[in-house]
Design an enzyme around this catalytic site. Structure first.
Site, short mmCIF file in Angstrom:
data_model
loop_
_atom_site.label_atom_id
_atom_site.label_comp_id
_atom_site.label_asym_id
_atom_site.label_seq_id
_atom_site.Cartn_x
_atom_site.Cartn_y
_atom_site.Cartn_z
N MET A 43 30.60 39.38 -51.80
CA MET A 43 31.13 40.39 -50.66
C MET A 43 31.76 39.35 -49.62
O MET A 43 31.91 40.25 -48.52
CB MET A 43 29.78 40.85 -49.98
CG MET A 43 29.11 41.98 -51.51
SD MET A 43 28.05 43.15 -50.58
CE MET A 43 26.95 42.22 -49.42
N HIS A 47 30.61 31.20 -47.66
CA HIS A 47 29.92 29.87 -47.04
C HIS A 47 29.59 29.00 -48.22
O HIS A 47 30.08 29.25 -49.28
CB HIS A 47 28.47 30.46 -46.36
CG HIS A 47 27.43 31.23 -47.21
ND1 HIS A 47 27.03 30.51 -48.41
CD2 HIS A 47 26.81 32.31 -46.91
CE1 HIS A 47 26.19 31.75 -48.83
NE2 HIS A 47 26.16 32.70 -47.84
N GLY A 49 27.17 28.36 -49.79
CA GLY A 49 26.31 28.69 -51.37
C GLY A 49 27.22 29.26 -52.21
O GLY A 49 27.14 29.16 -53.23
N HIS A 50 27.91 30.09 -51.53
CA HIS A 50 28.87 30.75 -52.47
C HIS A 50 30.02 29.75 -53.20
O HIS A 50 30.18 29.89 -54.43
CB HIS A 50 29.90 31.87 -51.63
CG HIS A 50 29.27 32.89 -51.19
ND1 HIS A 50 29.30 33.04 -49.79
CD2 HIS A 50 28.64 34.08 -51.62
CE1 HIS A 50 28.55 34.28 -49.40
NE2 HIS A 50 28.26 34.82 -50.47
N LYS A 163 19.13 32.89 -54.75
CA LYS A 163 18.90 33.34 -53.46
C LYS A 163 18.53 34.76 -53.52
O LYS A 163 17.44 35.31 -52.67
CB LYS A 163 20.01 33.07 -52.59
CG LYS A 163 20.02 33.66 -51.31
CD LYS A 163 19.29 33.55 -50.17
CE LYS A 163 19.64 34.33 -49.03
NZ LYS A 163 20.04 35.39 -48.89
N ASP A 164 19.17 35.58 -54.14
CA ASP A 164 18.82 37.03 -54.46
C ASP A 164 18.20 36.93 -56.09
O ASP A 164 18.89 37.64 -56.84
CB ASP A 164 20.30 37.79 -54.48
CG ASP A 164 20.97 37.74 -53.02
OD1 ASP A 164 20.62 38.30 -52.09
OD2 ASP A 164 21.95 36.71 -53.04
N GLN A 167 17.89 40.45 -57.78
CA GLN A 167 19.03 40.77 -58.15
C GLN A 167 19.57 40.00 -59.29
O GLN A 167 20.21 40.65 -60.29
CB GLN A 167 20.06 40.49 -56.98
CG GLN A 167 21.50 40.78 -57.31
CD GLN A 167 22.41 40.65 -56.24
OE1 GLN A 167 22.41 41.61 -55.48
NE2 GLN A 167 23.09 39.38 -56.15
N SER A 199 23.44 32.34 -45.64
CA SER A 199 23.52 33.97 -45.95
C SER A 199 24.52 34.46 -45.00
O SER A 199 24.51 33.80 -43.76
CB SER A 199 22.22 34.59 -45.84
OG SER A 199 22.58 36.22 -45.31
N SER A 200 25.40 35.28 -45.31
CA SER A 200 26.21 35.92 -44.45
C SER A 200 25.73 36.37 -43.18
O SER A 200 26.41 36.59 -42.22
CB SER A 200 27.35 36.72 -45.40
OG SER A 200 27.76 36.32 -46.51
P1 AMP Z 1 26.85 37.97 -51.34
O1 AMP Z 1 28.11 37.95 -51.08
O2 AMP Z 1 25.98 37.59 -50.35
O3 AMP Z 1 26.61 39.27 -51.90
O4 AMP Z 1 26.47 36.90 -52.46
C1 AMP Z 1 27.51 36.30 -53.53
C2 AMP Z 1 26.63 35.90 -54.29
O5 AMP Z 1 26.29 34.40 -53.89
C3 AMP Z 1 25.23 36.34 -54.97
O6 AMP Z 1 25.17 35.84 -56.54
C4 AMP Z 1 24.19 35.58 -54.20
O7 AMP Z 1 23.28 35.25 -54.59
C5 AMP Z 1 24.97 34.05 -54.03
N1 AMP Z 1 24.61 33.46 -52.65
C6 AMP Z 1 24.26 34.00 -51.59
N2 AMP Z 1 23.61 33.03 -50.53
C7 AMP Z 1 23.34 32.00 -51.22
C8 AMP Z 1 22.96 30.58 -51.11
N3 AMP Z 1 22.56 30.49 -49.94
N4 AMP Z 1 22.85 29.79 -51.93
C9 AMP Z 1 23.30 29.96 -53.42
N5 AMP Z 1 23.75 31.20 -53.65
C10 AMP Z 1 23.92 32.26 -52.67
#
Ligand code: AMP
Length: 292
Positions: A43, A47, A49-50, A163-164, A167, A199-200
């Site tokens: 989304m 960061h 993580g992504h 992390k999710d 999901q 996390s965002s």
């Molecule tokens: P989001 O944009 O928050 O929906 O996350 C996109 C993807 O990045 C999802 O598969 C999340 O699980 C993953 N994600 C978010 N935060 C982290 C993190 N800290 N470490 C690894 N993957 C992450």
């Protein structure tokens, strides 16, 4: 001789497509000579993580597509869809630096045109009584948008973060149940030095809340150690809940579950165990989980 990539030149800007038609044309080009493709759905507000998901995707496939789409259908009306952080220019720079092959960034109208009326309602792990109990809207929205992304891009693999965790289980089951031929890969959680999962939504935390936030991971680790050491699960979790509340969180859940089915589990002997937590501090809701 191979060229070393030490040149100070700016990286080529990653191509961006915004319509399904343009995506299909781009995918035909990317797939030339049978190249494999990985998709990393996000989304935005990217960061580290992504970006670790992107690097994992690059190890698993020749071409990597990153989708950036803040999906309205997974937010409830009282949630943060309109205020969700949007950092488009930084996201494009980071993905360009990583030499991502394509960004798929549809508008809400392109994803959900007038008359759109389909929705996937996942069961199984999506009804485990964790996130679904507090965000009843969420997994229907996630399963529907991820199904669309997988069908639009047609990747060989798709990477999601642990992390999710719920999901990840829901998406894995959805792709299997609908015979979508993409392998779903889980990637480990990337954390700050003090343990807070990136996390965002961490951007919403005040200074005081940010100082309290690493408690979630510390408690997960302590609970896992106690459970492994033979302490009854209910006792370990009760102590953990009290510690989380003491620093100012309101807990939605702190639970021990079977790591595959997410069903309640009485003992680590009954299968691989995962501890999962969700809690709110101020206006920010954080989630985290670890293996036992
Ligand atoms: P989001 O944009 O928050 O929906 O996350 C996109 C993807 O990045 C999802 O598969 C999340 O699980 C993953 N994600 C978010 N935060 C982290 C993190 N800290 N470490 C690894 N993957 C992450």
């Amino acid at each position: 001789m191979t060229r070393r990539s030490t040149s100070p030149q700016k990286p080529r800007k990653v191509p961006v497509v915004r319509t399904v038609a343009a995506l299909r044309r781009a995918m035909t080009r990317l797939r030339a000579k049978g190249a494999t493709v990985a998709l990393v759905p996000t989304m935005g507000a990217l960061h580290a993580g992504h970006l670790s998901l992107v690097r994992l995707a690059q190890r698993r496939a020749r071409r990597v597509v990153v989708s950036i789409f803040v999906n309205p259908s997974q937010f409830a009306p009282n949630e943060d869809f309109s205020s969700y952080p949007r950092t488009w220019n930084d996201d494009v720079s980071a993905l360009s630096a990583l030499k991502v092959d394509l960004v798929w960034a549809p508008s809400v109208r392109e994803m959900y045109p007038d008359g759109f009326a389909a929705r996937i309602e996942p069961g199984g792990a999506a009804k485990a009584g964790l996130e679904d109990a507090f965000r009843p809207h969420f997994f229907g929205g996630v399963a529907t948008v991820v199904a669309k992304l997988l069908l639009q891009v047609g990747p060989d693999v798709a990477v999601f973060g642990e992390k999710d965790f719920q999901q990840l289980k829901v998406v894995t089951a959805m792709a299997r149940d609908l015979d979508i031929p993409a392998k779903i890969i889980g990637a480990p959680t990337v954390r700050e030095k003090d343990g807070l999962a990136l996390s965002s939504r961490n951007a919403y935390l005040s200074q005081g809340e940010r100082a309290a936030a690493p408690t979630l991971y510390r408690v997960l680790k302590d609970c896992a150690a106690h459970i492994k050491g033979g302490r009854p699960i209910v006792d370990a979790l009760a102590v953990g809940r009290a510690q989380i509340e003491r620093v100012g969180f309101a807990i939605d859940y702190l639970e021990a579950r079977h790591a595959e089915t997410l069903a309640p589990i009485a003992s680590p002997k009954d299968g691989p165990m995962r501890l999962l937590v969700a809690a709110k501090i101020g206006r920010t809701r954080l989630i985290d989980n670890i293996a036992v």
